[in-house]
Design a protein around this motif. Structure first.
Motif, PDB file in Angstrom:
ATOM      1  N   GLU A  87      -4.299  11.916   0.414  1.00 32.06           N
ATOM      2  CA  GLU A  87      -5.435  11.033   0.187  1.00 32.06           C
ATOM      3  C   GLU A  87      -5.077   9.628   0.686  1.00 32.06           C
ATOM      4  O   GLU A  87      -4.705   8.757  -0.112  1.00 32.06           O
ATOM      5  N   PRO A  88      -5.166   9.393   1.985  1.00 38.82           N
ATOM      6  CA  PRO A  88      -4.833   8.063   2.517  1.00 38.82           C
ATOM      7  C   PRO A  88      -5.793   7.015   1.987  1.00 38.82           C
ATOM      8  O   PRO A  88      -6.946   7.328   1.659  1.00 38.82           O
ATOM      9  N   PRO A  89      -5.357   5.773   1.873  1.00 35.91           N
ATOM     10  CA  PRO A  89      -6.240   4.726   1.356  1.00 35.91           C
ATOM     11  C   PRO A  89      -7.382   4.436   2.327  1.00 35.91           C
ATOM     12  O   PRO A  89      -7.264   4.645   3.536  1.00 35.91           O
ATOM     13  N   ALA A 130       0.835  -1.201   0.000  1.00 36.75           N
ATOM     14  CA  ALA A 130       0.000   0.000   0.000  1.00 36.75           C
ATOM     15  C   ALA A 130       0.870   1.251   0.000  1.00 36.75           C
ATOM     16  O   ALA A 130       0.535   2.260  -0.643  1.00 36.75           O
ATOM     17  N   ARG A 131       1.987   1.199   0.705  1.00 37.69           N
ATOM     18  CA  ARG A 131       2.905   2.334   0.767  1.00 37.69           C
ATOM     19  C   ARG A 131       3.477   2.639  -0.624  1.00 37.69           C
ATOM     20  O   ARG A 131       3.637   3.799  -1.003  1.00 37.69           O
ATOM     21  N   ILE A 132       3.753   1.597  -1.382  1.00 34.90           N
ATOM     22  CA  ILE A 132       4.352   1.759  -2.709  1.00 34.90           C
ATOM     23  C   ILE A 132       3.304   2.084  -3.771  1.00 34.90           C
ATOM     24  O   ILE A 132       3.466   3.003  -4.585  1.00 34.90           O
ATOM     25  N   LEU A 133       2.210   1.319  -3.768  1.00 39.82           N
ATOM     26  CA  LEU A 133       1.212   1.437  -4.840  1.00 39.82           C
ATOM     27  C   LEU A 133       0.204   2.562  -4.618  1.00 39.82           C
ATOM     28  O   LEU A 133      -0.426   3.022  -5.566  1.00 39.82           O
ATOM     29  N   ARG A 134       0.001   2.956  -3.362  1.00 42.13           N
ATOM     30  CA  ARG A 134      -0.934   4.020  -2.996  1.00 42.13           C
ATOM     31  C   ARG A 134      -2.319   3.808  -3.619  1.00 42.13           C
ATOM     32  O   ARG A 134      -2.836   4.659  -4.359  1.00 42.13           O
ATOM     33  N   PRO A 135      -2.940   2.663  -3.335  1.00 42.24           N
ATOM     34  CA  PRO A 135      -4.275   2.395  -3.896  1.00 42.24           C
ATOM     35  C   PRO A 135      -5.329   3.270  -3.227  1.00 42.24           C
ATOM     36  O   PRO A 135      -5.124   3.797  -2.130  1.00 42.24           O
ATOM     37  N   ASP A 136      -6.456   3.412  -3.901  1.00 43.52           N
ATOM     38  CA  ASP A 136      -7.587   4.129  -3.294  1.00 43.52           C
ATOM     39  C   ASP A 136      -8.175   3.314  -2.148  1.00 43.52           C
ATOM     40  O   ASP A 136      -8.581   3.863  -1.117  1.00 43.52           O
ATOM     41  N   VAL A 137      -8.240   1.996  -2.345  1.00 47.26           N
ATOM     42  CA  VAL A 137      -8.871   1.102  -1.363  1.00 47.26           C
ATOM     43  C   VAL A 137      -8.030  -0.154  -1.196  1.00 47.26           C
ATOM     44  O   VAL A 137      -7.463  -0.664  -2.162  1.00 47.26           O
ATOM     45  N   VAL A 138      -7.954  -0.639   0.038  1.00 48.59           N
ATOM     46  CA  VAL A 138      -7.341  -1.938   0.328  1.00 48.59           C
ATOM     47  C   VAL A 138      -8.441  -2.869   0.813  1.00 48.59           C
ATOM     48  O   VAL A 138      -9.163  -2.548   1.763  1.00 48.59           O
ATOM     49  N   LEU A 139      -8.590  -4.002   0.133  1.00 53.08           N
ATOM     50  CA  LEU A 139      -9.531  -5.042   0.559  1.00 53.08           C
ATOM     51  C   LEU A 139      -8.733  -5.989   1.454  1.00 53.08           C
ATOM     52  O   LEU A 139      -7.888  -6.742   0.978  1.00 53.08           O
ATOM     53  N   MET A 140      -8.988  -5.944   2.752  1.00 54.79           N
ATOM     54  CA  MET A 140      -8.106  -6.553   3.755  1.00 54.79           C
ATOM     55  C   MET A 140      -8.758  -7.754   4.448  1.00 54.79           C
ATOM     56  O   MET A 140      -9.761  -7.618   5.149  1.00 54.79           O
ATOM     57  N   ASP A 141      -8.168  -8.925   4.255  1.00 54.42           N
ATOM     58  CA  ASP A 141      -8.623 -10.120   4.971  1.00 54.42           C
ATOM     59  C   ASP A 141      -8.276  -9.973   6.454  1.00 54.42           C
ATOM     60  O   ASP A 141      -7.349  -9.248   6.825  1.00 54.42           O
ATOM     61  N   VAL A 142      -9.000 -10.673   7.319  1.00 54.78           N
ATOM     62  CA  VAL A 142      -8.749 -10.579   8.759  1.00 54.78           C
ATOM     63  C   VAL A 142      -7.655 -11.539   9.194  1.00 54.78           C
ATOM     64  O   VAL A 142      -6.648 -11.138   9.789  1.00 54.78           O
ATOM     65  N   ARG A 188      -1.990  -0.125  11.331  1.00 55.15           N
ATOM     66  CA  ARG A 188      -0.641   0.335  10.973  1.00 55.15           C
ATOM     67  C   ARG A 188      -0.660   1.115   9.668  1.00 55.15           C
ATOM     68  O   ARG A 188      -0.041   2.177   9.556  1.00 55.15           O
ATOM     69  N   LEU A 189      -1.389   0.595   8.693  1.00 56.32           N
ATOM     70  CA  LEU A 189      -1.450   1.240   7.382  1.00 56.32           C
ATOM     71  C   LEU A 189      -2.013   2.653   7.501  1.00 56.32           C
ATOM     72  O   LEU A 189      -1.454   3.610   6.950  1.00 56.32           O
ATOM     73  N   LEU A 190      -3.116   2.804   8.229  1.00 53.99           N
ATOM     74  CA  LEU A 190      -3.766   4.105   8.342  1.00 53.99           C
ATOM     75  C   LEU A 190      -2.954   5.064   9.196  1.00 53.99           C
ATOM     76  O   LEU A 190      -2.968   6.276   8.969  1.00 53.99           O
ATOM     77  N   ALA A 191      -2.233   4.535  10.185  1.00 54.73           N
ATOM     78  CA  ALA A 191      -1.369   5.393  11.001  1.00 54.73           C
ATOM     79  C   ALA A 191      -0.237   5.954  10.154  1.00 54.73           C
ATOM     80  O   ALA A 191       0.108   7.138  10.246  1.00 54.73           O
ATOM     81  N   GLU A 192       0.343   5.118   9.312  1.00 60.34           N
ATOM     82  CA  GLU A 192       1.433   5.558   8.438  1.00 60.34           C
ATOM     83  C   GLU A 192       0.947   6.565   7.400  1.00 60.34           C
ATOM     84  O   GLU A 192       1.683   7.472   7.018  1.00 60.34           O
ATOM     85  N   ALA A 193      -0.291   6.397   6.949  1.00 57.93           N
ATOM     86  CA  ALA A 193      -0.819   7.240   5.874  1.00 57.93           C
ATOM     87  C   ALA A 193      -1.578   8.459   6.389  1.00 57.93           C
ATOM     88  O   ALA A 193      -2.159   9.205   5.611  1.00 57.93           O
ATOM     89  N   ALA A 194      -1.548   8.661   7.705  1.00 61.40           N
ATOM     90  CA  ALA A 194      -2.363   9.719   8.308  1.00 61.40           C
ATOM     91  C   ALA A 194      -2.053  11.104   7.740  1.00 61.40           C
ATOM     92  O   ALA A 194      -2.939  11.954   7.622  1.00 61.40           O
ATOM     93  N   GLU A 195      -0.790  11.336   7.380  1.00 60.59           N
ATOM     94  CA  GLU A 195      -0.403  12.659   6.878  1.00 60.59           C
ATOM     95  C   GLU A 195      -0.530  12.770   5.363  1.00 60.59           C
ATOM     96  O   GLU A 195      -0.261  13.830   4.800  1.00 60.59           O
ATOM     97  N   ALA A 196      -0.896  11.678   4.707  1.00 59.94           N
ATOM     98  CA  ALA A 196      -1.007  11.698   3.248  1.00 59.94           C
ATOM     99  C   ALA A 196      -2.201  12.542   2.818  1.00 59.94           C
ATOM    100  O   ALA A 196      -3.203  12.648   3.530  1.00 59.94           O
ATOM    101  N   ALA A 212     -14.511   4.193  -1.595  1.00 59.30           N
ATOM    102  CA  ALA A 212     -13.598   5.070  -2.333  1.00 59.30           C
ATOM    103  C   ALA A 212     -14.182   6.461  -2.495  1.00 59.30           C
ATOM    104  O   ALA A 212     -13.452   7.461  -2.538  1.00 59.30           O
ATOM    105  N   ALA A 213     -15.507   6.547  -2.573  1.00 58.71           N
ATOM    106  CA  ALA A 213     -16.186   7.831  -2.738  1.00 58.71           C
ATOM    107  C   ALA A 213     -16.311   8.605  -1.434  1.00 58.71           C
ATOM    108  O   ALA A 213     -16.854   9.706  -1.411  1.00 58.71           O
ATOM    109  N   GLY A 214     -15.801   8.041  -0.350  1.00 57.92           N
ATOM    110  CA  GLY A 214     -15.823   8.741   0.924  1.00 57.92           C
ATOM    111  C   GLY A 214     -16.962   8.367   1.842  1.00 57.92           C
ATOM    112  O   GLY A 214     -17.130   8.950   2.915  1.00 57.92           O
ATOM    113  N   GLU A 215     -17.764   7.394   1.430  1.00 59.06           N
ATOM    114  CA  GLU A 215     -18.847   6.918   2.275  1.00 59.06           C
ATOM    115  C   GLU A 215     -18.340   5.753   3.127  1.00 59.06           C
ATOM    116  O   GLU A 215     -17.160   5.410   3.098  1.00 59.06           O
TER     117      GLU A 215
END
Length: 223
Positions: A81-83, A46-58, A71-79, A126-129
């Motif tokens: 457009e975070p994923p 995600a850090r490299i590809l910067r996708p709009d959405v990550v479909l994440m298995d549990v 972890r992903l959202l914490a790292e992207a907090a300052e981006a 992705a649309a913010g909903e």
């Protein structure tokens, strides 16, 4: 024509991952840009590809999907457009819903859903909903003490903001809320933003959980 949503798929099962990629790539408006086999790889990709959405298995090795989301959202907090993250699992477990919301996920879907519904969840997020499941949220909150009962009084929501929050709890999108209240979409967006800020909510779903916990919305509420 709206741009395609870029998607990263994270799942430790190669067959499942490949199947999701094949099926979702065939859905309109979605471009699958990569895959990950575990939580650590999901964060790195995600850090490299910067996708709009990550479909994440549990359930994944090295780092599970919930912790990977956090972890992903914490790292992207300052981006800029975070994923967004949609958690996907085989198990209909309210504990997973709670954990996913706490980690900052914007949606929660089951693998058994038709692929078109999973694709729609990706597009909506992705649309913010947020992808909301009022029945699941109702069960989850009903089983827990009202730990946030004072959250709404302290937040000092206006009457209109409470009304918008109630409609959010039914799963309505911003355009649907605007139609229901006969106001503009921009007005609804302003109210939603105010609600999130006043409640200290991470996203719409988190705000709805607070609404249930405070008693503003009760399980079974239908608008």
């Amino acid at each position: 024509m709206s741009p395609c949503v870029t998607l990263l798929i994270a799942d430790d099962d190669e067959v499942t991952r490949s199947g999701l990629r094949l099926l979702l790539a065939a859905q309109p408006g979605i471009t699958v840009v990569g895959e990950a086999a575990d939580g650590v790889e999901a964060v790195e990709r995600a850090r490299i590809l910067r996708p709009d959405v990550v479909l994440m298995d549990v359930r994944m090795p090295r780092l599970n999907g919930i912790d990977a989301t956090r972890r992903l959202l914490a790292e992207a907090a300052e981006a800029a457009e975070p994923p967004k993250v949609v958690v996907i699992t085989t198990f209909e477990n309210d504990g997973y819903v709670t954990a996913a919301l706490s980690a900052g996920a914007s949606g929660f879907v089951l693998k058994r859903l038709p692929v078109r519904q999973i694709a729609e969840a990706v597009r909506v997020v992705a649309a913010g909903e947020a992808v909301l499941f009022p029945a699941a949220l109702g069960r989850m909150v009903a089983a827990r003490p009202l730990g946030s009962a004072e959250a709404l009084p302290r937040a000092a929501l206006t009457g209109r903001e409470e009304e918008v929050l109630r409609l959010m709890a039914t799963g309505l999108s911003n355009p649907e809320i605007a139609e229901s209240l006969t106001v503009s979409l921009e007005t609804v967006k302003t109210h939603v933003g105010n609600v999130l800020t006043k409640l200290g909510a991470q996203n719409r779903t988190h705000a709805v959980v607070i609404a249930y916990e405070s008693g503003l919305v009760v399980p079974g509420f239908a608008g």
